[in-house]
Scaffold this motif. Structure first.
Motif, PDB file in Angstrom:
ATOM      1  N   PHE A  81     -11.571   9.102  11.881  1.00 23.04           N
ATOM      2  CA  PHE A  81     -12.069   9.306  11.025  1.00 23.04           C
ATOM      3  C   PHE A  81     -13.020   8.252  10.888  1.00 23.04           C
ATOM      4  CE2 PHE A  81      -7.506  10.078   8.347  1.00 23.04           C
ATOM      5  CZ  PHE A  81      -8.303  10.113   7.631  1.00 23.04           C
ATOM      6  N   ALA A  82     -13.137   7.512  12.223  1.00 23.15           N
ATOM      7  CA  ALA A  82     -14.203   6.609  12.185  1.00 23.15           C
ATOM      8  C   ALA A  82     -15.358   7.040  12.574  1.00 23.15           C
ATOM      9  CB  ALA A  82     -13.855   5.448  13.672  1.00 23.15           C
ATOM     10  N   ARG A  83     -15.609   8.329  13.000  1.00 19.69           N
ATOM     11  CA  ARG A  83     -16.273   8.795  13.004  1.00 19.69           C
ATOM     12  C   ARG A  83     -17.321  10.085  12.187  1.00 19.69           C
ATOM     13  NH1 ARG A  83     -14.737  12.697  17.942  1.00 19.69           N
ATOM     14  NH2 ARG A  83     -14.947  11.016  20.056  1.00 19.69           N
ATOM     15  N   LEU A  84     -17.037   9.788  10.544  1.00 19.07           N
ATOM     16  CA  LEU A  84     -17.845  10.259   9.359  1.00 19.07           C
ATOM     17  C   LEU A  84     -17.551   9.241   8.365  1.00 19.07           C
ATOM     18  CD1 LEU A  84     -14.718  11.028   7.140  1.00 19.07           C
ATOM     19  CD2 LEU A  84     -13.802  12.256   8.791  1.00 19.07           C
ATOM     20  N   ARG A  85     -18.531   9.984   7.255  1.00 16.96           N
ATOM     21  CA  ARG A  85     -18.487   8.684   5.977  1.00 16.96           C
ATOM     22  C   ARG A  85     -18.217   9.869   5.304  1.00 16.96           C
ATOM     23  NH1 ARG A  85     -18.310   3.762   5.655  1.00 16.96           N
ATOM     24  NH2 ARG A  85     -19.438   4.112   3.459  1.00 16.96           N
ATOM     25  N   ALA A  86     -17.385   9.882   4.340  1.00 14.76           N
ATOM     26  CA  ALA A  86     -17.088  10.397   2.932  1.00 14.76           C
ATOM     27  C   ALA A  86     -18.056   8.871   1.775  1.00 14.76           C
ATOM     28  CB  ALA A  86     -16.144  10.793   2.900  1.00 14.76           C
ATOM     29  N   ASP A  87     -17.911  10.290   0.503  1.00 14.13           N
ATOM     30  CA  ASP A  87     -18.576   9.779  -0.148  1.00 14.13           C
ATOM     31  C   ASP A  87     -17.411   8.741  -1.690  1.00 14.13           C
ATOM     32  OD1 ASP A  87     -21.013  10.542  -0.491  1.00 14.13           O
ATOM     33  OD2 ASP A  87     -19.979  12.665  -0.752  1.00 14.13           O
ATOM     34  N   LEU A  88     -16.497   9.932  -1.423  1.00 12.91           N
ATOM     35  CA  LEU A  88     -14.704   9.345  -1.650  1.00 12.91           C
ATOM     36  C   LEU A  88     -13.936   9.349  -0.975  1.00 12.91           C
ATOM     37  CD1 LEU A  88     -16.138   8.902  -4.634  1.00 12.91           C
ATOM     38  CD2 LEU A  88     -14.466  11.092  -5.371  1.00 12.91           C
ATOM     39  N   CYS A  89     -12.898   8.201  -1.735  1.00 15.62           N
ATOM     40  CA  CYS A  89     -12.050   8.132  -0.587  1.00 15.62           C
ATOM     41  C   CYS A  89     -10.921   7.779  -2.313  1.00 15.62           C
ATOM     42  CB  CYS A  89     -11.292   7.131   0.271  1.00 15.62           C
ATOM     43  SG  CYS A  89      -9.661   7.008   0.934  1.00 15.62           S
ATOM     44  N   PHE A  90      -9.060   9.414  -2.400  1.00 17.12           N
ATOM     45  CA  PHE A  90      -8.552   8.735  -2.962  1.00 17.12           C
ATOM     46  C   PHE A  90      -7.172   8.088  -1.476  1.00 17.12           C
ATOM     47  CE2 PHE A  90     -10.713  11.812  -4.922  1.00 17.12           C
ATOM     48  CZ  PHE A  90     -10.549  11.654  -6.274  1.00 17.12           C
ATOM     49  N   LEU A  91      -6.818   6.669  -2.269  1.00 19.82           N
ATOM     50  CA  LEU A  91      -5.836   6.641  -1.348  1.00 19.82           C
ATOM     51  C   LEU A  91      -4.436   6.662  -1.964  1.00 19.82           C
ATOM     52  CD1 LEU A  91      -6.257   5.025   1.464  1.00 19.82           C
ATOM     53  CD2 LEU A  91      -5.886   2.759  -0.127  1.00 19.82           C
ATOM     54  N   GLY A  92      -3.614   6.603  -0.788  1.00 17.15           N
ATOM     55  CA  GLY A  92      -2.026   7.100  -1.174  1.00 17.15           C
ATOM     56  C   GLY A  92      -2.089   5.500  -0.998  1.00 17.15           C
ATOM     57  N   VAL A  93      -0.972   4.822  -2.083  1.00 16.07           N
ATOM     58  CA  VAL A  93      -0.220   3.531  -1.173  1.00 16.07           C
ATOM     59  C   VAL A  93       1.005   3.494  -2.465  1.00 16.07           C
ATOM     60  CG1 VAL A  93      -2.742   1.472  -1.739  1.00 16.07           C
ATOM     61  CG2 VAL A  93      -0.725   1.937  -3.651  1.00 16.07           C
ATOM     62  N   THR A  94       2.037   2.491  -1.389  1.00 17.72           N
ATOM     63  CA  THR A  94       2.884   2.381  -2.009  1.00 17.72           C
ATOM     64  C   THR A  94       3.630   1.733  -3.097  1.00 17.72           C
ATOM     65  OG1 THR A  94       4.504   1.429  -0.459  1.00 17.72           O
ATOM     66  CG2 THR A  94       4.913   3.799  -0.631  1.00 17.72           C
ATOM     67  N   GLY A  95       2.249   0.541  -2.717  1.00 17.39           N
ATOM     68  CA  GLY A  95       2.672  -0.838  -3.639  1.00 17.39           C
ATOM     69  C   GLY A  95       1.105  -2.005  -4.400  1.00 17.39           C
ATOM     70  N   LEU A  96       1.404  -1.605  -5.296  1.00 24.30           N
ATOM     71  CA  LEU A  96      -0.345  -2.592  -6.019  1.00 24.30           C
ATOM     72  C   LEU A  96       0.585  -4.208  -6.669  1.00 24.30           C
ATOM     73  CD1 LEU A  96      -1.461  -0.010  -7.905  1.00 24.30           C
ATOM     74  CD2 LEU A  96      -2.630  -0.800  -6.660  1.00 24.30           C
ATOM     75  N   HIS A  97       0.433  -5.214  -6.051  1.00 25.42           N
ATOM     76  CA  HIS A  97       0.592  -6.492  -6.396  1.00 25.42           C
ATOM     77  C   HIS A  97      -0.764  -7.041  -6.407  1.00 25.42           C
ATOM     78  CE1 HIS A  97       2.977 -10.183  -5.965  1.00 25.42           C
ATOM     79  NE2 HIS A  97       3.850  -9.402  -6.617  1.00 25.42           N
ATOM     80  N   PRO A  98      -0.745  -8.598  -7.308  1.00 28.67           N
ATOM     81  CA  PRO A  98      -1.668  -9.390  -7.905  1.00 28.67           C
ATOM     82  C   PRO A  98      -1.956 -10.379  -6.450  1.00 28.67           C
ATOM     83  CG  PRO A  98      -0.084  -9.344  -9.775  1.00 28.67           C
ATOM     84  CD  PRO A  98      -0.225  -8.597  -8.823  1.00 28.67           C
ATOM     85  N   ASP A  99      -0.746 -10.575  -5.577  1.00 28.30           N
ATOM     86  CA  ASP A  99      -1.157 -11.371  -4.408  1.00 28.30           C
ATOM     87  C   ASP A  99      -1.732 -10.483  -3.026  1.00 28.30           C
ATOM     88  OD1 ASP A  99      -1.027 -13.706  -5.912  1.00 28.30           O
ATOM     89  OD2 ASP A  99       0.983 -13.638  -6.426  1.00 28.30           O
ATOM     90  N   ALA A 100      -0.360  -9.818  -3.345  1.00 26.56           N
ATOM     91  CA  ALA A 100       0.138  -9.258  -1.843  1.00 26.56           C
ATOM     92  C   ALA A 100      -1.501  -7.808  -1.374  1.00 26.56           C
ATOM     93  CB  ALA A 100       1.441  -8.386  -1.934  1.00 26.56           C
ATOM     94  N   GLY A 101      -1.709  -7.424  -2.933  1.00 22.84           N
ATOM     95  CA  GLY A 101      -2.577  -6.614  -3.173  1.00 22.84           C
ATOM     96  C   GLY A 101      -2.174  -4.825  -2.634  1.00 22.84           C
ATOM     97  N   LEU A 102      -3.199  -4.241  -2.365  1.00 23.40           N
ATOM     98  CA  LEU A 102      -1.823  -2.857  -1.541  1.00 23.40           C
ATOM     99  C   LEU A 102      -1.151  -2.609  -0.715  1.00 23.40           C
ATOM    100  CD1 LEU A 102      -6.232  -1.203  -1.444  1.00 23.40           C
ATOM    101  CD2 LEU A 102      -4.682  -1.370  -3.370  1.00 23.40           C
ATOM    102  N   THR A 103      -0.477  -2.162  -0.002  1.00 20.98           N
ATOM    103  CA  THR A 103       0.380  -1.932   0.642  1.00 20.98           C
ATOM    104  C   THR A 103       0.596  -0.813   0.669  1.00 20.98           C
ATOM    105  OG1 THR A 103       2.460  -2.819  -1.070  1.00 20.98           O
ATOM    106  CG2 THR A 103       1.188  -4.451   0.336  1.00 20.98           C
ATOM    107  N   THR A 104       2.576  -0.986   1.567  1.00 19.27           N
ATOM    108  CA  THR A 104       2.604   0.327   2.221  1.00 19.27           C
ATOM    109  C   THR A 104       3.624   0.046   3.372  1.00 19.27           C
ATOM    110  OG1 THR A 104       1.933   2.666   2.801  1.00 19.27           O
ATOM    111  CG2 THR A 104       1.280   1.608   4.417  1.00 19.27           C
ATOM    112  N   GLY A 105       4.394   1.135   3.391  1.00 14.09           N
ATOM    113  CA  GLY A 105       5.745   0.887   3.626  1.00 14.09           C
ATOM    114  C   GLY A 105       5.566   0.839   5.250  1.00 14.09           C
TER     115      GLY A 105
END
Lengths: 252, 252
Positions: free
Chosen positions: A159-183
């Motif tokens: 991933f470090a070697r490329l540039r993309a226009d868009l990224c669809f990111l998967g997360v398991t948690g969206l929290h006001p304080d913790a932010g984006l989280t995963t397991g």
DNA sequence: CGTTATCATGCAGGATCATGCAACCATGCT
DNA sequence: AGCATGGTTGCATGATCCTGCATGATAACG
């Protein structure tokens, strides 16, 4: 041993071994099988396990992780996916994270769309087979089985070697304080690499993820530029609206 | 083993291998065939599988249409695959090329096998999901859609960086003069990289490939140490027997 | 058409289960 | 202290389930 303690012990053992045999537990705890049976009956009534003849099984079958996850909110995922598919413009380079929602996105892609899709999920890549117009760049690495995406240094380097226009990111948690989280820690690291490689990040969030947090932090919510959620989901006003860097929210 | 657990096991096995033979399961689980038959009957009554004479078939929309597998009799590819699966020893690192025969090999892998599988096919990687004991190393690169494997410099570099014990190579032609051939130049190059990374190469060849040649040459037949072919296929005496460096031929 | 394998059914033995009952213990109240 | 109460446990009983075997029926195959 206290009754409640024993029940907790049984549950713990069940989740460890994947099954409980009433007779075995009775012998191990030096109690009559009747007592164990009563425990199992109570736990089943509470919905904590599945009572079967001879013992008990865990409710969430560990053997079919991905296939059952795919059947969680199929209609809802399709709605989110359709909206997301419309955000991809011809000619763009798009990073697609793993996950069943993004699998739905692949299926929702318009036929004949010409674009480049970068993914570290073999499942996503395999699903892209019928889309002749889409160039697929698969990021290699060690496969993390639970999420079925590659992780580790090799994947991060990819991933470090490329540039993309868009990224669809998967997360398991969206929290006001913790932010984006995963397991998983490794997975969180790769997701940061995804974000770093893309100009714009989009998260498709089913309602069960909103307001929750998982153990490993990917980053603050502000990393996401657009959030696609279900119209009937929790009111996003509940969480960090008002701040200037909040993602744009699309309700579908 | 608990009855309910056994039924779940049968279902899991069915979805993985695409076929269940009652007698085989009875032997594997050390139970009478009657018990297995009863299980299958119950599962069929619940609509979870299709009961057929001798065993059961999945009724979920499997990717290969049911008409092609409407018989329990192991297709030719499955026979080759079963023989190949038996050649993998625990702990080995194995390179798996793409293709439907190798997909059958994945389904034929014994449960609980501990090994490392390296592949540049997202389809193969996805199929390995249920095999918890197998570490999967996915080789990234640009996806060549026709064969659904990654190719190009990135993929070649991925293979150049590792050493494997075994390599199962897919070819579209085996010819006495042309040797090992395939339909695409990029693919041929990657296949050479596969061969270079492995100590021993094995080719599973369906009869239609024997004696034919495709446009792009991978290398001489001698690169292959073992060739697995169908017993009813063409007589290998037709082609380069007699030379000293010919691969060992297994007919199944 | 005959052979072989597979199947459904009934039966018996054993394991497992739900229920009721009595004993036991801790707790709280008089 | 004495007693009632509720919870827990073990045991007995009859019901239910699971399994393997025997038997005759059925399907697959040459």
């Amino acid at each position: 041993m206290l009754t409640a303690q024993r029940k907790a012990h049984l549950l713990a053992r069940l989740s460890r071994t994947g099954r409980l045999v009433a007779a075995d537990e009775a012998r191990a705890l030096k109690l009559s099988e009747d007592t164990i049976r009563r425990d199992l009956r109570d736990l089943a009534a509470e919905g904590l396990l599945l009572r079967v003849h001879g013992g008990a099984l865990p409710l969430s079958p560990t053997h079919t992780p991905l296939s059952t996850r795919a059947t969680l909110h199929p209609a809802l995922k399709d709605r989110l996916a359709a909206r997301a598919a419309a955000m991809i413009r011809p000619g763009q380079t798009v990073i697609l994270d793993g996950g069943t929602t993004h699998l739905a996105l692949v299926r929702a892609l318009p036929e004949g769309l010409c674009a480049t899709i970068v993914t570290h999920s073999p499942v996503i890549a395999a699903a892209l087979e019928p889309h002749a117009g889409i160039a697929v760049l698969l990021i290699g690495g060690r496969l993390f089985r639970h999420s079925m995406v590659t992780t580790g240094a090799v994947a991060a380097e990819g991933f470090a070697r490329l540039r993309a226009d868009l990224c669809f990111l998967g997360v398991t948690g969206l929290h006001p304080d913790a932010g984006l989280t995963t397991g998983d820690a490794e997975e969180a690291a790769i997701k940061r690499a995804l974000l770093a490689a893309a100009g714009e990040a989009i998260v498709l969030a089913t309602p069960d993820k909103i307001g929750t947090a998982s153990p490993h932090i990917i980053g603050p919510l502000a990393l996401v530029s657009t959030l696609v959620i279900a119209a009937e989901g929790p009111d996003p006003g509940l969480w960090p609206c008002g701040t200037s860097s909040v993602p744009e929210i699309l309700r579908v």
